[in-house]
Scaffold this motif. Structure first.
Motif, PDB file in Angstrom:
ATOM      1  N   SER A   4       0.837  -1.205   0.000  1.00 32.02           N
ATOM      2  CA  SER A   4       0.000   0.000   0.000  1.00 32.02           C
ATOM      3  C   SER A   4       0.867   1.248   0.000  1.00 32.02           C
ATOM      4  O   SER A   4       0.522   2.252  -0.618  1.00 32.02           O
ATOM      5  N   SER A   5       2.012   1.194   0.676  1.00 25.63           N
ATOM      6  CA  SER A   5       2.934   2.319   0.666  1.00 25.63           C
ATOM      7  C   SER A   5       3.492   2.524  -0.738  1.00 25.63           C
ATOM      8  O   SER A   5       3.624   3.653  -1.199  1.00 25.63           O
ATOM      9  N   GLY A  61       6.081  18.514  -4.484  1.00 29.46           N
ATOM     10  CA  GLY A  61       5.937  17.057  -4.577  1.00 29.46           C
ATOM     11  C   GLY A  61       7.261  16.357  -4.779  1.00 29.46           C
ATOM     12  O   GLY A  61       7.538  15.331  -4.145  1.00 29.46           O
ATOM     13  N   LEU A  62       8.096  16.904  -5.645  1.00 30.38           N
ATOM     14  CA  LEU A  62       9.409  16.294  -5.880  1.00 30.38           C
ATOM     15  C   LEU A  62      10.290  16.383  -4.629  1.00 30.38           C
ATOM     16  O   LEU A  62      11.030  15.444  -4.319  1.00 30.38           O
ATOM     17  N   ASN A  67      13.016  13.683  -0.275  1.00 29.96           N
ATOM     18  CA  ASN A  67      13.228  13.492   1.165  1.00 29.96           C
ATOM     19  C   ASN A  67      12.969  12.043   1.561  1.00 29.96           C
ATOM     20  O   ASN A  67      13.722  11.459   2.345  1.00 29.96           O
ATOM     21  N   TYR A  68      11.911  11.451   1.025  1.00 33.23           N
ATOM     22  CA  TYR A  68      11.615  10.048   1.304  1.00 33.23           C
ATOM     23  C   TYR A  68      12.755   9.144   0.829  1.00 33.23           C
ATOM     24  O   TYR A  68      13.223   8.276   1.566  1.00 33.23           O
ATOM     25  N   GLN A  76      17.646   5.280   7.554  1.00 33.46           N
ATOM     26  CA  GLN A  76      16.797   5.739   8.641  1.00 33.46           C
ATOM     27  C   GLN A  76      15.486   4.975   8.595  1.00 33.46           C
ATOM     28  O   GLN A  76      15.031   4.577   7.525  1.00 33.46           O
ATOM     29  N   PRO A  77      14.863   4.785   9.749  1.00 34.01           N
ATOM     30  CA  PRO A  77      13.594   4.068   9.744  1.00 34.01           C
ATOM     31  C   PRO A  77      12.540   4.821   8.942  1.00 34.01           C
ATOM     32  O   PRO A  77      12.477   6.040   8.994  1.00 34.01           O
ATOM     33  N   HIS A  78      11.739   4.101   8.216  1.00 33.59           N
ATOM     34  CA  HIS A  78      10.655   4.697   7.459  1.00 33.59           C
ATOM     35  C   HIS A  78       9.548   3.671   7.321  1.00 33.59           C
ATOM     36  O   HIS A  78       9.763   2.473   7.481  1.00 33.59           O
ATOM     37  N   GLU A  79       8.352   4.151   7.039  1.00 35.88           N
ATOM     38  CA  GLU A  79       7.198   3.268   6.942  1.00 35.88           C
ATOM     39  C   GLU A  79       7.329   2.309   5.772  1.00 35.88           C
ATOM     40  O   GLU A  79       7.796   2.676   4.713  1.00 35.88           O
TER      41      GLU A  79
END
Length: 116
Positions: A4-5, A61-62, A67-68, A76-79
């Motif tokens: 879903s991500s 948006g970019l 950043n993501y 780094q932790p991310h969803e």
């Protein structure tokens, strides 16, 4: 959860792509208006305003996507990511195999020691 991500990321990129098309269309309309013998200033201002708004939306948006990606690339932790957990598991299994080999070597030395 991870899928879903990924779908959300793809939808965000698709939205950015549509905004890029709007940027190009509004820039084209503004240039087209400028090429006329008597450009309509109201139309020109409208196209220019829409161009700038769309351009700002694309930039925003970019920046979010960059950043993501920066978070993902730096560990780094991310969803939605299981990369770090998979890497830690892989390293733990590697350490276990190494410990087994060392113990087997030690066992060989211990069993051969009294014979010599």
């Amino acid at each position: 959860m991870a899928s879903s991500s990924a779908v959300e990321r793809l939808q965000a990129l698709e939205s950015i792509e549509k905004e890029i098309a709007a940027v190009l269309q509004n820039a084209g309309l503004a240039v087209q208006e400028l090429c006329k013998d008597k450009p309509n200033e109201r139309q020109l201002d409208r196209h220019t305003g829409q161009f700038l708004k769309s351009l700002q939306d694309v930039e925003s948006g970019l920046s979010q996507e960059i950043n993501y990606l920066t978070q993902v690339a730096t560990g780094q932790p991310h969803e939605g990511s299981s990369y770090s957990a998979q890497k830690e598991t892989q390293m733990a299994l590697h350490r276990v195999e190494h410990a087994k080999k060392r113990l087997a070597d030690l066992n060989t030395v211990c069993t051969q020691g009294p014979q010599q």
